[in-house]
Scaffold this motif. Sequence first.
Motif, PDB file in Angstrom:
ATOM      1  N   GLN A 277     -69.926 -44.714 -25.625  1.00 57.21           N
ATOM      2  CA  GLN A 277     -69.507 -43.643 -26.519  1.00 57.21           C
ATOM      3  C   GLN A 277     -68.101 -43.191 -26.132  1.00 57.21           C
ATOM      4  O   GLN A 277     -67.850 -42.839 -24.984  1.00 57.21           O
ATOM      5  CB  GLN A 277     -70.480 -42.463 -26.441  1.00 57.21           C
ATOM      6  CG  GLN A 277     -70.079 -41.256 -27.262  1.00 57.21           C
ATOM      7  CD  GLN A 277     -70.167 -41.520 -28.747  1.00 57.21           C
ATOM      8  OE1 GLN A 277     -71.112 -42.131 -29.229  1.00 57.21           O
ATOM      9  NE2 GLN A 277     -69.154 -41.084 -29.499  1.00 57.21           N
ATOM     10  N   ASP A 278     -67.177 -43.223 -27.101  1.00 63.49           N
ATOM     11  CA  ASP A 278     -65.829 -42.732 -26.854  1.00 63.49           C
ATOM     12  C   ASP A 278     -65.803 -41.216 -26.953  1.00 63.49           C
ATOM     13  O   ASP A 278     -66.440 -40.628 -27.840  1.00 63.49           O
ATOM     14  CB  ASP A 278     -64.851 -43.320 -27.883  1.00 63.49           C
ATOM     15  CG  ASP A 278     -64.614 -44.806 -27.672  1.00 63.49           C
ATOM     16  OD1 ASP A 278     -64.948 -45.302 -26.576  1.00 63.49           O
ATOM     17  OD2 ASP A 278     -64.094 -45.457 -28.589  1.00 63.49           O
ATOM     18  N   ILE A 279     -65.057 -40.572 -26.039  1.00 61.58           N
ATOM     19  CA  ILE A 279     -64.811 -39.134 -26.121  1.00 61.58           C
ATOM     20  C   ILE A 279     -63.310 -38.903 -25.934  1.00 61.58           C
ATOM     21  O   ILE A 279     -62.609 -39.722 -25.327  1.00 61.58           O
ATOM     22  CB  ILE A 279     -65.618 -38.332 -25.067  1.00 61.58           C
ATOM     23  CG1 ILE A 279     -65.255 -38.769 -23.644  1.00 61.58           C
ATOM     24  CG2 ILE A 279     -67.110 -38.473 -25.310  1.00 61.58           C
ATOM     25  CD1 ILE A 279     -65.900 -37.909 -22.571  1.00 61.58           C
ATOM     26  N   SER A 280     -62.845 -37.807 -26.464  1.00 62.31           N
ATOM     27  CA  SER A 280     -61.418 -37.517 -26.383  1.00 62.31           C
ATOM     28  C   SER A 280     -61.058 -36.983 -25.001  1.00 62.31           C
ATOM     29  O   SER A 280     -61.923 -36.576 -24.207  1.00 62.31           O
ATOM     30  CB  SER A 280     -61.022 -36.498 -27.449  1.00 62.31           C
ATOM     31  OG  SER A 280     -61.566 -35.220 -27.136  1.00 62.31           O
ATOM     32  N   TYR A 281     -59.743 -36.953 -24.720  1.00 65.21           N
ATOM     33  CA  TYR A 281     -59.255 -36.441 -23.439  1.00 65.21           C
ATOM     34  C   TYR A 281     -59.640 -34.976 -23.274  1.00 65.21           C
ATOM     35  O   TYR A 281     -60.102 -34.548 -22.210  1.00 65.21           O
ATOM     36  CB  TYR A 281     -57.737 -36.611 -23.386  1.00 65.21           C
ATOM     37  CG  TYR A 281     -57.092 -36.173 -22.094  1.00 65.21           C
ATOM     38  CD1 TYR A 281     -57.185 -36.962 -20.952  1.00 65.21           C
ATOM     39  CD2 TYR A 281     -56.393 -34.971 -22.014  1.00 65.21           C
ATOM     40  CE1 TYR A 281     -56.612 -36.569 -19.769  1.00 65.21           C
ATOM     41  CE2 TYR A 281     -55.811 -34.565 -20.834  1.00 65.21           C
ATOM     42  CZ  TYR A 281     -55.916 -35.367 -19.711  1.00 65.21           C
ATOM     43  OH  TYR A 281     -55.339 -34.957 -18.532  1.00 65.21           O
ATOM     44  N   ALA A 282     -59.495 -34.207 -24.362  1.00 65.51           N
ATOM     45  CA  ALA A 282     -59.829 -32.777 -24.297  1.00 65.51           C
ATOM     46  C   ALA A 282     -61.322 -32.572 -24.067  1.00 65.51           C
ATOM     47  O   ALA A 282     -61.737 -31.683 -23.300  1.00 65.51           O
ATOM     48  CB  ALA A 282     -59.394 -32.088 -25.587  1.00 65.51           C
ATOM     49  N   GLN A 283     -62.176 -33.386 -24.726  1.00 69.86           N
ATOM     50  CA  GLN A 283     -63.623 -33.264 -24.535  1.00 69.86           C
ATOM     51  C   GLN A 283     -64.008 -33.579 -23.093  1.00 69.86           C
ATOM     52  O   GLN A 283     -64.901 -32.935 -22.522  1.00 69.86           O
ATOM     53  CB  GLN A 283     -64.350 -34.204 -25.492  1.00 69.86           C
ATOM     54  CG  GLN A 283     -64.309 -33.766 -26.945  1.00 69.86           C
ATOM     55  CD  GLN A 283     -64.889 -34.804 -27.868  1.00 69.86           C
ATOM     56  OE1 GLN A 283     -64.792 -36.013 -27.614  1.00 69.86           O
ATOM     57  NE2 GLN A 283     -65.477 -34.361 -28.982  1.00 69.86           N
ATOM     58  N   ALA A 284     -63.346 -34.563 -22.504  1.00 68.62           N
ATOM     59  CA  ALA A 284     -63.650 -34.923 -21.121  1.00 68.62           C
ATOM     60  C   ALA A 284     -63.233 -33.822 -20.157  1.00 68.62           C
ATOM     61  O   ALA A 284     -63.941 -33.523 -19.191  1.00 68.62           O
ATOM     62  CB  ALA A 284     -62.949 -36.233 -20.764  1.00 68.62           C
ATOM     63  N   VAL A 285     -62.088 -33.191 -20.412  1.00 67.79           N
ATOM     64  CA  VAL A 285     -61.569 -32.165 -19.503  1.00 67.79           C
ATOM     65  C   VAL A 285     -62.303 -30.841 -19.675  1.00 67.79           C
ATOM     66  O   VAL A 285     -62.741 -30.212 -18.694  1.00 67.79           O
ATOM     67  CB  VAL A 285     -60.054 -31.957 -19.734  1.00 67.79           C
ATOM     68  CG1 VAL A 285     -59.542 -30.777 -18.909  1.00 67.79           C
ATOM     69  CG2 VAL A 285     -59.289 -33.218 -19.368  1.00 67.79           C
ATOM     70  N   LEU A 286     -62.478 -30.424 -20.903  1.00 71.61           N
ATOM     71  CA  LEU A 286     -63.024 -29.092 -21.175  1.00 71.61           C
ATOM     72  C   LEU A 286     -64.535 -29.066 -21.372  1.00 71.61           C
ATOM     73  O   LEU A 286     -65.153 -28.008 -21.341  1.00 71.61           O
ATOM     74  CB  LEU A 286     -62.356 -28.510 -22.428  1.00 71.61           C
ATOM     75  CG  LEU A 286     -60.826 -28.409 -22.378  1.00 71.61           C
ATOM     76  CD1 LEU A 286     -60.289 -27.928 -23.712  1.00 71.61           C
ATOM     77  CD2 LEU A 286     -60.388 -27.484 -21.249  1.00 71.61           C
ATOM     78  N   GLY A 287     -65.113 -30.265 -21.608  1.00 68.07           N
ATOM     79  CA  GLY A 287     -66.535 -30.307 -21.927  1.00 68.07           C
ATOM     80  C   GLY A 287     -66.744 -30.120 -23.423  1.00 68.07           C
ATOM     81  O   GLY A 287     -65.900 -29.553 -24.111  1.00 68.07           O
ATOM     82  N   ALA A 288     -67.853 -30.614 -23.931  1.00 68.81           N
ATOM     83  CA  ALA A 288     -68.109 -30.504 -25.364  1.00 68.81           C
ATOM     84  C   ALA A 288     -69.560 -30.857 -25.656  1.00 68.81           C
ATOM     85  O   ALA A 288     -70.282 -31.376 -24.794  1.00 68.81           O
ATOM     86  CB  ALA A 288     -67.182 -31.427 -26.148  1.00 68.81           C
ATOM     87  N   GLU A 289     -69.981 -30.571 -26.864  1.00 66.49           N
ATOM     88  CA  GLU A 289     -71.284 -31.007 -27.360  1.00 66.49           C
ATOM     89  C   GLU A 289     -71.012 -31.967 -28.514  1.00 66.49           C
ATOM     90  O   GLU A 289     -70.403 -31.588 -29.515  1.00 66.49           O
ATOM     91  CB  GLU A 289     -72.120 -29.818 -27.824  1.00 66.49           C
ATOM     92  CG  GLU A 289     -73.549 -30.204 -28.180  1.00 66.49           C
ATOM     93  CD  GLU A 289     -74.422 -29.003 -28.540  1.00 66.49           C
ATOM     94  OE1 GLU A 289     -75.306 -28.650 -27.746  1.00 66.49           O
ATOM     95  OE2 GLU A 289     -74.189 -28.441 -29.630  1.00 66.49           O
ATOM     96  N   ILE A 290     -71.468 -33.210 -28.362  1.00 69.48           N
ATOM     97  CA  ILE A 290     -71.191 -34.232 -29.370  1.00 69.48           C
ATOM     98  C   ILE A 290     -72.499 -34.799 -29.921  1.00 69.48           C
ATOM     99  O   ILE A 290     -73.570 -34.584 -29.341  1.00 69.48           O
ATOM    100  CB  ILE A 290     -70.336 -35.378 -28.792  1.00 69.48           C
ATOM    101  CG1 ILE A 290     -71.116 -36.100 -27.678  1.00 69.48           C
ATOM    102  CG2 ILE A 290     -69.006 -34.861 -28.273  1.00 69.48           C
ATOM    103  CD1 ILE A 290     -70.429 -37.348 -27.159  1.00 69.48           C
TER     104      ILE A 290
END
Length: 373
Positions: A277-290
């Motif tokens: 699963q690809d995630i963006s740089y911002a999602q990796a740094v800040l965390g996210a719900e995908i």
Amino acid sequence: MAEKRDYYEVLGVSKDASADELKKAYRKIAKENHPDLHPGDKACEERFKEANEAYEILSDEDKRKKYDQFGHAAFDPNQGFGGGGFGGFGGFGDIFGDIFGDMFGGFGGQRSNPNAPRKGNDIRTNVTVKFEEAAFGTVKEIFISRVEQCTDCKGTGCAEGTTAEVCPGCKGSGTVMTSQRTPFGMMQSPTTCQKCKGRGKIIHSPCKTCRGVGSVRRQHKEEIKIPAGIDDGQTISKRGGGDAGINGGPNGDLRVTVILQPHAIFEREGATVMMEQDISYAQAVLGAEIEVPTLDGKVKLTIPEGTQTGSMFRLKGKGVPFLRGQGRGDQFISVRVVVPKNLNANQKELLRQFAATMGEEHESKNIFGKKKK
């Protein structure tokens, strides 16, 4: 109609390729041209179907031998092969048996009773199923070429109102003893009876439908139940689904090997499902719900702050059902952080400011360690 390409050429392998090499080549081509990845692309769809057809033939040892010898004609019903090898030639197998019987005395000097009940031959074939069909089970229709008892003569080989005569030459045994002078004296050995060709009986009025054989080869549609959780290369057996028995013997069995089509997203190891699963740089740094796909549909996945490429997440019970037992395997998701490209000047400046706060040096250097002007 366009001429079919050589199956080895389709998969891009040599004619002596191993089973593992065939599977690897098939999976690569099938995944690159998967219809889910190229919706509406007819060229990819045709390459996908072509690879499926080639692998279905070459992955079966018996079919591969026939293809190596006869090419595509081995599976063309108009060529007289009947899809079942030499059995479709209307009795050549018996001729070969007679030849070997005459040469070697029936292997060991004895021949079995030609009128004794014998089990029919097993039929082996393949069926291609989709990833989800193998996971949750389905019913597939296949077409096979099967030897069946002649309905007109009920397997006797005789025309209506007639019966076969017990061979007077061999008294029904199918063999006669012959004497031959050797350096060690006169030797006796059993050979095939020439009067009845080893059958032990003589049919004076053969059935017109089967020409005295007692059986005919017909195309037959068969429904195969694919159990949930079955994996690539596993075989489903259907008792009595093979060729008809001889002299009242039981039918052979039908053995169907499953070929699993590659999925556009998922990989499989047993009951475990894996994906990237690809995630963006911002999602990796800040965390996210995908949202991530599963066999049951999309589910939410929490990405914690500071996630690195290669981090693995587990979704319990979202894998493939166990073939013989209750419950399901798990799904594992490996994330890949996508580095942004083609940033504008403002975005680059913000990243430089961020790097400065982290104490990082962002100016590029040449191979000698000097800063570029």
